[in-house]
Design an enzyme around this catalytic site. Structure first.
Site, PDB file in Angstrom:
ATOM      1  N   ARG A  47      35.956  40.431  61.988  1.00  0.00           N
ATOM      2  CA  ARG A  47      37.338  40.231  61.567  1.00  0.00           C
ATOM      3  C   ARG A  47      38.270  41.225  62.251  1.00  0.00           C
ATOM      4  O   ARG A  47      39.416  40.918  62.566  1.00  0.00           O
ATOM      5  CB  ARG A  47      37.434  40.361  60.046  1.00  0.00           C
ATOM      6  CG  ARG A  47      36.639  39.293  59.297  1.00  0.00           C
ATOM      7  CD  ARG A  47      36.754  39.472  57.780  1.00  0.00           C
ATOM      8  NE  ARG A  47      35.987  38.444  57.058  1.00  0.00           N
ATOM      9  CZ  ARG A  47      34.786  38.635  56.561  1.00  0.00           C
ATOM     10  NH1 ARG A  47      34.179  39.808  56.723  1.00  0.00           N
ATOM     11  NH2 ARG A  47      34.173  37.672  55.898  1.00  0.00           N
ATOM     12  N   HIS A  92      37.818  44.075  53.932  1.00  0.00           N
ATOM     13  CA  HIS A  92      37.238  42.731  53.888  1.00  0.00           C
ATOM     14  C   HIS A  92      36.512  42.537  55.214  1.00  0.00           C
ATOM     15  O   HIS A  92      37.048  42.000  56.168  1.00  0.00           O
ATOM     16  CB  HIS A  92      38.337  41.683  53.709  1.00  0.00           C
ATOM     17  CG  HIS A  92      37.846  40.270  53.834  1.00  0.00           C
ATOM     18  ND1 HIS A  92      36.783  39.777  53.101  1.00  0.00           N
ATOM     19  CD2 HIS A  92      38.263  39.236  54.605  1.00  0.00           C
ATOM     20  CE1 HIS A  92      36.584  38.512  53.420  1.00  0.00           C
ATOM     21  NE2 HIS A  92      37.460  38.148  54.336  1.00  0.00           N
ATOM     22  N   ASP A 107      34.834  38.041  48.685  1.00  0.00           N
ATOM     23  CA  ASP A 107      33.572  38.795  48.721  1.00  0.00           C
ATOM     24  C   ASP A 107      33.045  39.012  47.304  1.00  0.00           C
ATOM     25  O   ASP A 107      31.847  38.896  47.041  1.00  0.00           O
ATOM     26  CB  ASP A 107      33.783  40.151  49.403  1.00  0.00           C
ATOM     27  CG  ASP A 107      34.499  40.025  50.725  1.00  0.00           C
ATOM     28  OD1 ASP A 107      33.835  39.821  51.745  1.00  0.00           O
ATOM     29  OD2 ASP A 107      35.742  40.114  50.731  1.00  0.00           O
ATOM     30  N   ARG A 132      31.616  35.802  45.920  1.00  0.00           N
ATOM     31  CA  ARG A 132      30.271  35.571  46.462  1.00  0.00           C
ATOM     32  C   ARG A 132      29.243  36.481  45.801  1.00  0.00           C
ATOM     33  O   ARG A 132      28.129  36.060  45.458  1.00  0.00           O
ATOM     34  CB  ARG A 132      30.277  35.807  47.972  1.00  0.00           C
ATOM     35  CG  ARG A 132      31.039  34.762  48.771  1.00  0.00           C
ATOM     36  CD  ARG A 132      31.274  35.208  50.193  1.00  0.00           C
ATOM     37  NE  ARG A 132      31.857  34.139  51.012  1.00  0.00           N
ATOM     38  CZ  ARG A 132      32.510  34.330  52.152  1.00  0.00           C
ATOM     39  NH1 ARG A 132      32.663  35.564  52.615  1.00  0.00           N
ATOM     40  NH2 ARG A 132      32.991  33.315  52.822  1.00  0.00           N
ATOM     41  N   ALA A 177      46.476  35.928  54.013  1.00  0.00           N
ATOM     42  CA  ALA A 177      45.075  35.500  53.982  1.00  0.00           C
ATOM     43  C   ALA A 177      44.401  35.606  55.342  1.00  0.00           C
ATOM     44  O   ALA A 177      43.175  35.518  55.436  1.00  0.00           O
ATOM     45  CB  ALA A 177      44.979  34.062  53.481  1.00  0.00           C
ATOM     46  N   GLY A 197      47.484  32.097  62.378  1.00  0.00           N
ATOM     47  CA  GLY A 197      46.792  33.014  63.275  1.00  0.00           C
ATOM     48  C   GLY A 197      45.589  32.360  63.913  1.00  0.00           C
ATOM     49  O   GLY A 197      45.195  31.251  63.548  1.00  0.00           O
ATOM     50  N   ASP A 210      53.821  24.836  60.329  1.00  0.00           N
ATOM     51  CA  ASP A 210      52.820  25.042  61.372  1.00  0.00           C
ATOM     52  C   ASP A 210      53.433  24.621  62.701  1.00  0.00           C
ATOM     53  O   ASP A 210      54.279  23.721  62.738  1.00  0.00           O
ATOM     54  CB  ASP A 210      51.552  24.229  61.087  1.00  0.00           C
ATOM     55  CG  ASP A 210      50.373  24.636  61.952  1.00  0.00           C
ATOM     56  OD1 ASP A 210      49.530  25.404  61.466  1.00  0.00           O
ATOM     57  OD2 ASP A 210      50.310  24.177  63.110  1.00  0.00           O
ATOM     58  N   VAL A 258      41.809  26.695  56.255  1.00  0.00           N
ATOM     59  CA  VAL A 258      41.999  27.559  55.087  1.00  0.00           C
ATOM     60  C   VAL A 258      43.266  27.162  54.345  1.00  0.00           C
ATOM     61  O   VAL A 258      43.269  27.019  53.110  1.00  0.00           O
ATOM     62  CB  VAL A 258      42.063  29.042  55.505  1.00  0.00           C
ATOM     63  CG1 VAL A 258      42.515  29.914  54.326  1.00  0.00           C
ATOM     64  CG2 VAL A 258      40.709  29.516  56.005  1.00  0.00           C
ATOM     65  N   SER A 285      44.552  38.871  50.413  1.00  0.00           N
ATOM     66  CA  SER A 285      43.436  38.310  49.643  1.00  0.00           C
ATOM     67  C   SER A 285      42.311  39.316  49.459  1.00  0.00           C
ATOM     68  O   SER A 285      41.461  39.166  48.568  1.00  0.00           O
ATOM     69  CB  SER A 285      42.906  37.037  50.304  1.00  0.00           C
ATOM     70  OG  SER A 285      42.585  37.251  51.666  1.00  0.00           O
TER      71      SER A 285
END
Length: 328
Positions: free
Chosen positions: A100, A187, A160, A163, A130, A91, A46, A25, A155
């Protein structure tokens, strides 16, 4: 004339972005960021330093033909000191068959350690979350950082909604930019489409459906099926390719542009409510005005009774998860 890159409040100016998380992502977002020329500097953090170096090198090799001159570097938390925007994609990922909300316990702990480092280095910009479950982790971030709620957003249901608009555009053979309808709420599995206030090519969605029902009595069932396909799209994509990347990457870039260009544009992000829909002290997907200061205000849509009931259920679902995670 005010420079769009200059915030009106005592918020870090400029357009330096710190991206936390070099997973799929984060990299989809970084690639969109570079090709749209949305920032001058992108620092990537990271725990996997070797992978991060490789991603940074690869991204830098895409810069010459991007039409922009973005400087991409391997970052450290010291980069947060002068960052205008942090985008947290770190994460553990959502597993196949996992909701989720199942992710909450593991990712709240990860965020706590990250945000201590962020604030120890004097961050005072806009913070965009995010990572899933995004509404819960956005709430956690605001609590952990102590930043004003206006400077912290998630986000939310931007993806959604994208989409949903795409699917509606395919059904009615118009561009997705001519579709104005939102997905709001969590979400996740309790989100809902707002049919009562949506429109397609200027025609109210509820009126369009009522007219269509005169010759196609199954239209409402078809719309329900379309929403389920929208809501569950991530599960099918994850099953097919292991993750969802490009959609959310593009959505994060869109939010970034809204912030840095001070657009005052309405996007369905995860914003903190203060009485809207009868809810307070909760982050949840809702249209909100986004500009250089973050969230200017959360917008309360008109909802019919059924939609309001579903939204309330979605909010209560999130509250229960936050309680289990000891966030409230």
């Amino acid at each position: 004339m005010t420079n769009p890159s200059t915030p009106h409040k005592n918020i870090t100016p400029g357009n330096k972005v710190v991206l936390i998380g070099a997973g799929s992502v984060g990299m989809a977002y970084a690639y969109a960021l570079i090709n749209q020329g949305l920032c001058d500097q992108l620092a990537i953090i990271d725990i996997n330093e070797e992978k991060t170096w490789g991603e940074v090198e690869d991204l830098n090799h895409s810069v010459p033909y991007s039409g922009h001159n973005t400087k991409v570097t391997v970052g450290t938390y010291e980069d947060c000191r002068d960052a205008a925007l942090i985008v947290n994609c770190a994460g553990v990922a959502q597993r196949e068959g996992e909701t989720r909300l199942d992710l909450v316990g593991r990712n709240v702990k990860i965020f706590d350690s990250i945000n201590k480092e962020v604030m120890a280095n004097g961050f005072n910009g806009i913070y965009l979350v995010a990572t899933n479950p995004v509404d819960v982790l956005t709430y956690a971030t605001q609590k952990q950082t102590g930043l004003p709620a206006s400077q912290v957003l998630g986000s939310g249901t931007v993806l959604d909604t994208a989409r949903w608009r795409y699917n509606l555009s395919q059904k009615y053979n118009v561009s997705a930019t001519s579709v104005h309808s939102y997905i709001i709420g969590e979400h996740g599995d309790t989100e809902l489409p707002v049919i009562s206030t949506g429109s397609i090519a200027g025609i109210a969605l509820r009126n369009r459906l009522a007219k269509e029902a005169e010759t196609n009595p199954d239209v409402y069932k078809e719309i329900d099926e379309m929403f389920v396909a929208t809501r569950d799209a991530a599960y099918k994509i994850i099953q097919a390719k292991g993750s969802t990347d490009f959609g959310i990457g593009g959505c994060l870039a869109r939010i970034t542009r809204a912030i840095f260009m001070n657009e005052d544009v309405v996007l369905p992000v995860s914003a903190k409510l203060d009485g809207q829909y009868g809810q307070s002290d909760i982050y949840i997907g809702t249209p909100a005005v986004v500009n250089r200061n973050g969230i200017r205000e959360a917008i309360e849509l008109y909802l019919n009774d059924e939609e309001l009931e579903k939204f309330t259920h979605s909010a209560e679902t999130l509250r229960n998860v936050m309680k289990e995670a000891e966030l409230v």
